[in-house]
Design an enzyme around this catalytic site. Sequence first.
Site, PDB file in Angstrom:
ATOM      1  N   VAL A 140       0.818  -1.206   0.000  1.00 48.12           N
ATOM      2  CA  VAL A 140       0.000   0.000   0.000  1.00 48.12           C
ATOM      3  C   VAL A 140       0.857   1.263   0.000  1.00 48.12           C
ATOM      4  O   VAL A 140       0.509   2.262  -0.629  1.00 48.12           O
ATOM      5  CB  VAL A 140      -1.003  -0.021   1.186  1.00 48.12           C
ATOM      6  CG1 VAL A 140      -0.295   0.106   2.520  1.00 48.12           C
ATOM      7  CG2 VAL A 140      -2.066   1.048   1.024  1.00 48.12           C
ATOM      8  N   LYS A 141       2.020   1.212   0.654  1.00 49.17           N
ATOM      9  CA  LYS A 141       2.836   2.440   0.721  1.00 49.17           C
ATOM     10  C   LYS A 141       3.384   2.833  -0.653  1.00 49.17           C
ATOM     11  O   LYS A 141       3.701   3.987  -0.885  1.00 49.17           O
ATOM     12  CB  LYS A 141       3.963   2.292   1.735  1.00 49.17           C
ATOM     13  CG  LYS A 141       5.012   1.289   1.365  1.00 49.17           C
ATOM     14  CD  LYS A 141       6.027   1.131   2.474  1.00 49.17           C
ATOM     15  CE  LYS A 141       6.993   0.005   2.108  1.00 49.17           C
ATOM     16  NZ  LYS A 141       7.768  -0.475   3.211  1.00 49.17           N
ATOM     17  N   GLY A 142       3.517   1.867  -1.569  1.00 45.66           N
ATOM     18  CA  GLY A 142       3.810   2.197  -2.959  1.00 45.66           C
ATOM     19  C   GLY A 142       5.207   2.695  -3.237  1.00 45.66           C
ATOM     20  O   GLY A 142       6.164   2.344  -2.557  1.00 45.66           O
TER      21      GLY A 142
END
Length: 267
Positions: A140-142
């Site tokens: 999710v942090k990408g």
Amino acid sequence: MSEYREGPGPAQIVRPYGDTTGDGRIQVSFTLPVPFGTPTQQARAEGAAMQLAAKMGLEPAMVVHAKGMGPDYTFFIVYGRVSHLVDLSQVQVTEREFPLLSSAEVNLRIRSHLGRKLIVVGACIGTDAHTVGIDAILNVKGHSGEKGLEYYREIRVVNLGSQVAVPDLVARAGAEGADAVLVSQVVTQRDAHITNAKEMSAAFDAAASEPEAPARPLLVVGGPRFDPAMAAEIGVDKIFGKGTTPGEVASYLAYALAPDSETPEAA
Ligand code: B12
């Protein structure tokens, strides 16, 4: 075709720029299996580097840095002049064949086309333990200011981590009902990335050819030293190289797996 000329502007023929525009100066680094211990060894090592530079067409050339790497190797940086010209009109660029979408657009495409979540199984296969790249795409942090695929409401991500054996990947992808399998390969020694990716695509082909087997999932491979033009040769649907962002991958998945939408795109 326009001629080479000095100064800024859209010239078609260009030369490298080192100290002054168009001087043809470049810098290369390499390692030779020669020792760099005694002064005599150092002189021989630099001579060896100069010989290589001359054979590469660097004239004049200069060893600007040499450093022993353990007892038997020397690392060099050589600065020199090449006479070659670069013809920009001959440069071939692979254009992105899909539009970049926002996360809302990707989600809408998936929802309206598939009517369920798109399932992505990701892994780093073989002995490769470099997970930072695949995590940059999936977590999710990408990466590069973009959220990873886990952030997308309509994408379910199963990240298997590193050193996943190909048979395990095939089995898990089947069990999860994967729409797409995302594989990372960072280590390229002896072309391991290519061998492993080919083994992976062949295994998915074999699994899909079994009686009543589901269709082969979309196969996506990525890593910093892949040539994106090699997808067909490797037997995968798409290759992403260095600097890929999660948004590009999400947009490609929407393009490949949810291509049409009857509903207007979300803003
Ligand atoms: C961090 C690192 C490690 C860490 C890895 C930790 C981890 N959990 O990942 C540790 C210390 C464990 C490690 C170990 C080793 N490493 Co290392 N490592 C690196 C390093 C410094 C950075 C890699 C990285 O994280 N890059 C950042 C990410 C974000 O970039 P990326 O991987 O390119 O990913 C991007 C794209 O390529 C793409 N992408 C990547 N995968 C995928 C997958 C998909 C599906 C998609 C769509 C996109 C995509 O998207 C990402 C985001 O843009 C590189 C050198 C370098 N500067 O690159 C060496 C490097 C990769 N390592 C190297 C080596 C040799 C090793 C070891 C063999 C060293 C040793 N002798 O033990 C071991 C091998 C371990 C193993 N079994 O794999 C070499 C590989 C050389 C080669 N030609 O193959 C490198 C290049 C260093 C070097 N110059 O020698 N390493």
